[in-house]
Design a protein around this motif. Structure first.
Motif, PDB file in Angstrom:
ATOM      1  N   VAL A 144     110.465  51.455  55.292  1.00  0.00           N
ATOM      2  CA  VAL A 144     109.411  51.914  56.199  1.00  0.00           C
ATOM      3  C   VAL A 144     108.595  50.710  56.651  1.00  0.00           C
ATOM      4  N   ILE A 145     108.283  50.664  57.949  1.00  0.00           N
ATOM      5  CA  ILE A 145     107.361  49.669  58.490  1.00  0.00           C
ATOM      6  C   ILE A 145     106.069  50.365  58.886  1.00  0.00           C
ATOM      7  N   VAL A 146     104.938  49.819  58.435  1.00  0.00           N
ATOM      8  CA  VAL A 146     103.613  50.236  58.890  1.00  0.00           C
ATOM      9  C   VAL A 146     102.918  48.997  59.446  1.00  0.00           C
ATOM     10  N   HIS A 147     101.811  49.200  60.165  1.00  0.00           N
ATOM     11  CA  HIS A 147     101.208  48.086  60.881  1.00  0.00           C
ATOM     12  C   HIS A 147      99.934  47.543  60.255  1.00  0.00           C
ATOM     13  N   ALA A 148      99.517  48.100  59.128  1.00  0.00           N
ATOM     14  CA  ALA A 148      98.309  47.616  58.461  1.00  0.00           C
ATOM     15  C   ALA A 148      98.410  47.972  56.974  1.00  0.00           C
ATOM     16  N   PRO A 149      97.734  47.212  56.123  1.00  0.00           N
ATOM     17  CA  PRO A 149      97.761  47.526  54.692  1.00  0.00           C
ATOM     18  C   PRO A 149      97.327  48.947  54.368  1.00  0.00           C
ATOM     19  N   PHE A 150      96.422  49.524  55.179  1.00  0.00           N
ATOM     20  CA  PHE A 150      96.013  50.908  54.931  1.00  0.00           C
ATOM     21  C   PHE A 150      97.223  51.844  54.930  1.00  0.00           C
ATOM     22  N   GLU A 156     101.644  55.023  49.404  1.00  0.00           N
ATOM     23  CA  GLU A 156     101.635  54.908  47.940  1.00  0.00           C
ATOM     24  C   GLU A 156     100.809  56.030  47.311  1.00  0.00           C
ATOM     25  N   ALA A 157      99.724  56.427  47.975  1.00  0.00           N
ATOM     26  CA  ALA A 157      98.822  57.439  47.414  1.00  0.00           C
ATOM     27  C   ALA A 157      99.513  58.787  47.251  1.00  0.00           C
ATOM     28  N   PHE A 158     100.443  59.135  48.136  1.00  0.00           N
ATOM     29  CA  PHE A 158     101.112  60.426  47.958  1.00  0.00           C
ATOM     30  C   PHE A 158     102.478  60.296  47.278  1.00  0.00           C
ATOM     31  N   GLY A 159     102.775  59.096  46.729  1.00  0.00           N
ATOM     32  CA  GLY A 159     103.947  58.965  45.872  1.00  0.00           C
ATOM     33  C   GLY A 159     105.192  58.428  46.532  1.00  0.00           C
ATOM     34  N   CYS A 160     105.074  57.797  47.698  1.00  0.00           N
ATOM     35  CA  CYS A 160     106.247  57.236  48.367  1.00  0.00           C
ATOM     36  C   CYS A 160     106.846  56.110  47.527  1.00  0.00           C
ATOM     37  N   ARG A 161     108.161  56.192  47.279  1.00  0.00           N
ATOM     38  CA  ARG A 161     108.856  55.153  46.523  1.00  0.00           C
ATOM     39  C   ARG A 161     109.797  54.330  47.399  1.00  0.00           C
ATOM     40  N   THR A 162     109.882  54.661  48.659  1.00  0.00           N
ATOM     41  CA  THR A 162     110.686  53.882  49.599  1.00  0.00           C
ATOM     42  C   THR A 162     110.001  52.541  49.842  1.00  0.00           C
ATOM     43  N   PRO A 163     110.758  51.435  49.925  1.00  0.00           N
ATOM     44  CA  PRO A 163     110.125  50.136  50.204  1.00  0.00           C
ATOM     45  C   PRO A 163     109.329  50.162  51.505  1.00  0.00           C
ATOM     46  N   VAL A 164     108.089  49.676  51.445  1.00  0.00           N
ATOM     47  CA  VAL A 164     107.189  49.684  52.602  1.00  0.00           C
ATOM     48  C   VAL A 164     106.896  48.239  52.999  1.00  0.00           C
ATOM     49  N   HIS A 165     107.016  47.951  54.294  1.00  0.00           N
ATOM     50  CA  HIS A 165     106.779  46.618  54.838  1.00  0.00           C
ATOM     51  C   HIS A 165     105.590  46.681  55.793  1.00  0.00           C
ATOM     52  N   VAL A 166     104.594  45.843  55.556  1.00  0.00           N
ATOM     53  CA  VAL A 166     103.435  45.776  56.455  1.00  0.00           C
ATOM     54  C   VAL A 166     103.714  44.695  57.494  1.00  0.00           C
ATOM     55  N   VAL A 167     103.878  45.123  58.738  1.00  0.00           N
ATOM     56  CA  VAL A 167     104.216  44.210  59.839  1.00  0.00           C
ATOM     57  C   VAL A 167     103.160  44.376  60.927  1.00  0.00           C
ATOM     58  N   ALA A 301      84.369  52.292  61.006  1.00  0.00           N
ATOM     59  CA  ALA A 301      84.614  51.678  59.699  1.00  0.00           C
ATOM     60  C   ALA A 301      85.482  52.611  58.860  1.00  0.00           C
ATOM     61  N   THR A 302      86.757  52.699  59.239  1.00  0.00           N
ATOM     62  CA  THR A 302      87.662  53.622  58.561  1.00  0.00           C
ATOM     63  C   THR A 302      89.087  53.126  58.632  1.00  0.00           C
ATOM     64  N   GLY A 303      89.907  53.505  57.650  1.00  0.00           N
ATOM     65  CA  GLY A 303      91.345  53.301  57.677  1.00  0.00           C
ATOM     66  C   GLY A 303      91.795  51.907  58.063  1.00  0.00           C
ATOM     67  N   THR A 304      92.653  51.831  59.079  1.00  0.00           N
ATOM     68  CA  THR A 304      93.235  50.556  59.483  1.00  0.00           C
ATOM     69  C   THR A 304      92.190  49.590  60.024  1.00  0.00           C
ATOM     70  N   TYR A 305      91.072  50.101  60.551  1.00  0.00           N
ATOM     71  CA  TYR A 305      90.037  49.223  61.083  1.00  0.00           C
ATOM     72  C   TYR A 305      89.386  48.383  59.978  1.00  0.00           C
ATOM     73  N   LEU A 306      89.443  48.872  58.745  1.00  0.00           N
ATOM     74  CA  LEU A 306      88.869  48.117  57.629  1.00  0.00           C
ATOM     75  C   LEU A 306      89.755  46.957  57.209  1.00  0.00           C
ATOM     76  N   ASP A 307      90.994  46.902  57.717  1.00  0.00           N
ATOM     77  CA  ASP A 307      91.888  45.795  57.399  1.00  0.00           C
ATOM     78  C   ASP A 307      91.668  44.587  58.306  1.00  0.00           C
ATOM     79  N   LEU A 308      90.828  44.729  59.338  1.00  0.00           N
ATOM     80  CA  LEU A 308      90.554  43.625  60.254  1.00  0.00           C
ATOM     81  C   LEU A 308      89.524  42.666  59.661  1.00  0.00           C
ATOM     82  N   PRO A 309      89.574  41.383  60.037  1.00  0.00           N
ATOM     83  CA  PRO A 309      88.533  40.453  59.572  1.00  0.00           C
ATOM     84  C   PRO A 309      87.154  40.994  59.939  1.00  0.00           C
TER      85      PRO A 309
END
Length: 421
Positions: A144-150, A156-167, A301-309
């Motif tokens: 799985v590819i997602v676009h932010a650490p969130f 991970e919070a709901f138990g996904c065990r498939t490899p996840v790549h943050v791109v 100030a929520t979710g993926t927006y919190l991953d920004l500098p």
């Protein structure tokens, strides 16, 4: 090796099409030693055929059934590497349900089961994410590819065990040439003599907090014009919202514009407001473009927006947008040009660093390589059969924890997949 790249593509009227074109351009420039086959499948049969004739399929899944129904179906039936553009997928699953698609039932069942894990995880999410609509899809996927650490934290919070790549989201090339020049002139004419420009750009829908932004602009102690520009979203009455605001000609609405015109509006803004409520876990392409252009942006100030500098954007509290908080944030930015320039410059530097490092192409190349290794591993089908047999006899976690069949898996791990053809 052949990699099917299944996604909406230009000129489809969706941001994922522009995103995919930008990713493909970067992968082609980088040269990853693979034959990329970009396609926008028009049927499930076409999507499955493309997946079957490739060594790996990369499935781009968003929340619009019109663009993603067939891609989703093929991703379930022919698992590969899934790119999640929206973590919620509630509209997509509803669309599948309405079409009596057989994938809708398992998606609903796994979403409900995974929601229980989410509730106990402690991760704070808005209602669309409280039900894990993507659970069935990511369990079936090989990567799985997602676009932010969130996004990774959510899975991970709901138990996904498939490899996840943050791109990270790729930089989006800005239009140039005669069309862009004409668009710039058109926008400058509409803004002549109007003072500071606040922009709400992208999909024009309720999640952008447009009514709160209108309220805030009306309360500002200095003259400003609000530009609402982008793709109209059915169900949101932007004309009614503007009429109720009492701002009159201090609001300019430009809907369903070309990319050149959109870019011209973006460059003309002194400040962009990019709110999300409820937040669906997406990364905003409009925000990426604003950062590239060095335009300071106010975000939730929520979710993926919190991953920004933190120094590259201005955050207002999460939840339903508060006009008072917007008045404060916009007032400071509009009153202090030096502050605007500093925040915009840090945003531009962040975007340029990702561009310099070619972080998107590197991330995709790594995700494709690692997923190909999983797909080609001869142990995987054997382990899958063993796991299915345990499921068929009703084995739960307590049985697995006692090690039922673990000798079999241990023996498989002694095989070297790289030495096996």
């Amino acid at each position: 090796m052949k990699v099917a790249f299944l996604s909406p593509l230009p000129p489809a009227p969706t941001g994922i099409a522009a995103y995919s074109r930008a990713v493909l351009d970067r992968l082609e420039r980088r040269g990853i030693g693979l034959e990329l086959m970009p396609r926008a499948p028009r049927s499930l049969e076409e999507a499955e055929r493309l997946a079957e004739t490739s060594d790996l399929a990369v499935y781009h899944v968003g929340n619009n059934p019109l663009f993603h129904r067939h891609i989703y179906g093929a991703a379930i039936r022919r698992p590969g590497l899934v790119v999640l553009h929206d973590l919620a997928l509630d509209d997509l699953i509803r669309g599948l349900d309405a079409a009596s698609d057989p994938t809708a039932g398992p998606a609903r069942a796994e979403a409900r089961a995974a929601a229980r894990a989410l509730r106990t995880s402690g991760l704070d999410v808005d209602p669309p994410l409280a039900t894990a609509w993507s659970a069935h899809l990511v369990r079936r996927a090989r990567g799985v590819i997602v676009h932010a650490p969130f996004g990774a934290r959510y899975l991970e919070a709901f138990g996904c065990r498939t490899p996840v790549h943050v791109v990270p989201h790729p930089p989006v090339p800005e239009p140039s040439g005669p069309r862009a020049a004409r668009a710039d002139r058109r926008v400058r004419r509409r803004l002549a003599g109007r003072g500071a420009v606040v922009g709400v750009l992208g999909d024009i829908g309720a999640a952008k907090g447009i009514e709160a932004v209108l309220d805030a602009v009306a309360r500002l102690g200095q003259p400003a014009v609000l530009a609402i520009v982008g793709r109209r979203i059915p169900g949101f009455d932007v004309a009614g919202a503007v009429g109720r605001s009492g701002l009159g000609d201090r609001v300019l609405v430009d809907q369903d514009v070309s990319d050149a015109v959109f870019g011209a509006w973006l460059r003309a803004c002194d400040v962009v407001v990019n709110l999300r409520h409820p937040h669906r876990g997406e990364v905003s392409g409009t925000l990426v473009r604003a950062m590239q252009a060095g335009v300071p942006t106010v975000v939730s100030a929520t979710g993926t927006y919190l991953d920004l500098p933190p120094d590259a954007v201005v955050r207002v509290p999460a939840g339903p947008p508060d006009p008072e908080a917007l008045v404060e944030a916009l007032g400071v930015l509009l009153a202090h040009p030096a502050r605007r320039r500093a925040i915009g410059e840090r945003a531009r530097e962040h975007a340029e660093r990702l561009d310099r490092e070619d972080a998107t192409a590197e991330g995709y190349a790594r995700a494709i390589e690692e997923t190909l290794r999983i797909v080609r591993d001869p142990r995987r089908p054997a382990v899958a059969r063993w796991a299915a047999a345990l499921r068929d006899v009703g084995a739960g976690d307590e049985v697995i924890e006692r090690g039922l069949g673990s000798e079999y898996v241990d023996a498989l791990t002694s095989l070297d997949p790289d030495a096996t053809t």
